[in-house]
Write a protein that holds these residues in place. Structure first.
Motif, PDB file in Angstrom:
ATOM      1  N   SER A   1       0.851  -1.188   0.000  1.00  0.00           N
ATOM      2  CA  SER A   1       0.000   0.000   0.000  1.00  0.00           C
ATOM      3  C   SER A   1       0.886   1.236   0.000  1.00  0.00           C
ATOM      4  O   SER A   1       2.088   1.152   0.306  1.00  0.00           O
ATOM      5  N   ALA A   2       0.287   2.370  -0.311  1.00  0.00           N
ATOM      6  CA  ALA A   2       1.048   3.618  -0.299  1.00  0.00           C
ATOM      7  C   ALA A   2       1.533   3.940   1.110  1.00  0.00           C
ATOM      8  O   ALA A   2       2.685   4.349   1.304  1.00  0.00           O
ATOM      9  N   GLU A   3       0.678   3.738   2.091  1.00  0.00           N
ATOM     10  CA  GLU A   3       1.074   4.022   3.471  1.00  0.00           C
ATOM     11  C   GLU A   3       2.221   3.116   3.903  1.00  0.00           C
ATOM     12  O   GLU A   3       3.197   3.571   4.504  1.00  0.00           O
ATOM     13  N   GLU A   4       2.128   1.833   3.560  1.00  0.00           N
ATOM     14  CA  GLU A   4       3.202   0.909   3.934  1.00  0.00           C
ATOM     15  C   GLU A   4       4.528   1.314   3.298  1.00  0.00           C
ATOM     16  O   GLU A   4       5.580   1.257   3.948  1.00  0.00           O
ATOM     17  N   ALA A   5       4.498   1.722   2.043  1.00  0.00           N
ATOM     18  CA  ALA A   5       5.736   2.112   1.360  1.00  0.00           C
ATOM     19  C   ALA A   5       6.414   3.276   2.072  1.00  0.00           C
ATOM     20  O   ALA A   5       7.625   3.261   2.316  1.00  0.00           O
ATOM     21  N   ILE A   6       5.640   4.305   2.388  1.00  0.00           N
ATOM     22  CA  ILE A   6       6.191   5.507   3.003  1.00  0.00           C
ATOM     23  C   ILE A   6       6.647   5.238   4.435  1.00  0.00           C
ATOM     24  O   ILE A   6       7.740   5.655   4.842  1.00  0.00           O
ATOM     25  N   VAL A   7       5.840   4.533   5.198  1.00  0.00           N
ATOM     26  CA  VAL A   7       6.195   4.220   6.584  1.00  0.00           C
ATOM     27  C   VAL A   7       7.466   3.363   6.625  1.00  0.00           C
ATOM     28  O   VAL A   7       8.378   3.599   7.434  1.00  0.00           O
ATOM     29  N   THR A   8       7.551   2.367   5.743  1.00  0.00           N
ATOM     30  CA  THR A   8       8.737   1.518   5.701  1.00  0.00           C
ATOM     31  C   THR A   8       9.983   2.328   5.382  1.00  0.00           C
ATOM     32  O   THR A   8      11.026   2.194   6.043  1.00  0.00           O
ATOM     33  N   ALA A   9       9.887   3.183   4.367  1.00  0.00           N
ATOM     34  CA  ALA A   9      11.041   3.984   3.956  1.00  0.00           C
ATOM     35  C   ALA A   9      11.497   4.906   5.078  1.00  0.00           C
ATOM     36  O   ALA A   9      12.707   4.999   5.368  1.00  0.00           O
ATOM     37  N   VAL A  10      10.579   5.589   5.708  1.00  0.00           N
ATOM     38  CA  VAL A  10      10.925   6.555   6.750  1.00  0.00           C
ATOM     39  C   VAL A  10      11.523   5.862   7.971  1.00  0.00           C
ATOM     40  O   VAL A  10      12.494   6.342   8.567  1.00  0.00           O
ATOM     41  N   ASN A  11      10.964   4.725   8.341  1.00  0.00           N
ATOM     42  CA  ASN A  11      11.419   4.051   9.554  1.00  0.00           C
ATOM     43  C   ASN A  11      12.764   3.358   9.397  1.00  0.00           C
ATOM     44  O   ASN A  11      13.316   2.855  10.381  1.00  0.00           O
TER      45      ASN A  11
END
Length: 302
Positions: free
Chosen positions: A242-252
């Protein structure tokens, strides 16, 4: 072309930027210790700004998007002028190569000379940052169907501040990938790499090929080096569910969180569309309405 996906490019970039801003330079372990998993817009932290604050990633992307919309096409001199006006506003976050190049531009160098001069005077290890790939995604919308022109404008947009071929072709590969996603391509990154295979630097091609063919990579780097940033962001943007998963994974992952988050967000936004970005994020970002309007304007230029 789907307007929701075009909006997703700009809004995904901005969500990744704003989510990553308060933890920029932090290690993954430090983010985990403080937040568990950072998936909400939080205030202060790095740069001591309120929740939802954008950084130089989105601010420069806005310069490009506004120029494209107002001039109905790519005008590198106008974009350079907008970068200088932004630089003169004393932004709290600006990359070293960008700042040096814009100072050269202010001293009278042409838009396509300032970045080259800075690059030629920078040692290896300080000459190929991610400062141009983070801002280039707006170009993918109006030039999505003209790949020759998209490669040209992507590379030239980079040259204003980042003239290293790893940066200029990094912008081209990212934007070709976005164009493929906007066209619902099955293998967007591989298509992009195939398109520039004769010209792009070998290190950039071989590093990103690992992502394109789906190889498992034990450790993804989160430095500001353009090759590392693209590999990590494209991995998360293309492989997340998902879009949220992609961004959260990258940031974390830590490190250069705002920029890797921004690139991953642009990719994920093109994949999933703006409707899949969390409303709680978009409502925290002051620039959301303008970004939606700009995406619609850029779509009209296709």
């Amino acid at each position: 072309m789907d307007s929701d996906r075009a909006r997703g490019v700009l809004l995904g970039l901005t969500c990744g930027d704003a989510l990553g801003r308060p933890v920029e330079f932090a290690a993954a372990s430090g983010i985990t210790a403080e937040y568990g998993q950072l998936d909400e817009m939080v205030g202060y932290g790095t740069w001591n700004q309120p929740a939802g604050t954008i950084t130089d990633d989105t601010e420069q992307a806005l310069c490009i998007a506004r120029s494209l919309a107002e001039h109905h096409g790519f005008d590198p001199g106008d974009i350079a002028d907008r970068f200088v006006a932004w630089y003169d506003s004393d932004p709290f976050d600006i990359g070293r190569m960008t700042a040096r190049s814009l100072r050269e531009f202010k001293r009278g160098s042409a838009w396509d000379e300032a970045g080259r001069q800075v690059w030629e005077n920078s040692p290896e290890g300080q000459n190929a940052g991610n400062g141009s790939v983070m801002r280039c995604p707006p170009l993918a919308i109006p030039y999505a169907t003209d790949w020759d022109r998209l490669v040209e404008v992507s590379r030239r947009s980079s040259q204003i501040t980042h003239a290293d071929p790893r940066c200029t072709y990094g912008c081209a590969i990212l934007n070709l990938t976005l164009a493929g996603l906007l066209d619902d391509a099955d293998t967007p990154l591989q298509d992009a790499l195939d398109y520039v295979v004769e010209d792009a630097p070998a290190e950039l091609r071989t590093t990103l090929e690992l992502i394109a063919v789906g190889n498992s990579i034990e450790s993804l780097e989160t430095s500001g080096y353009v090759v590392h940033s693209l590999q990590t962001a494209l991995h998360d943007g293309l492989h997340a569910g998902s879009a949220e998963e992609a961004i959260v994974t990258a940031v974390n992952r830590g490190g250069d969180t705002d920029t890797i988050g921004a690139i991953a967000g642009a990719v994920a936004g093109a994949r999933f569309g703006s409707a899949q970005l969390p409303d709680r994020w978009l409502s925290a970002i002051d620039e959301t309405d303008e970004l939606e309007s700009l995406a619609d304007n850029l779509l009209e230029e296709v």
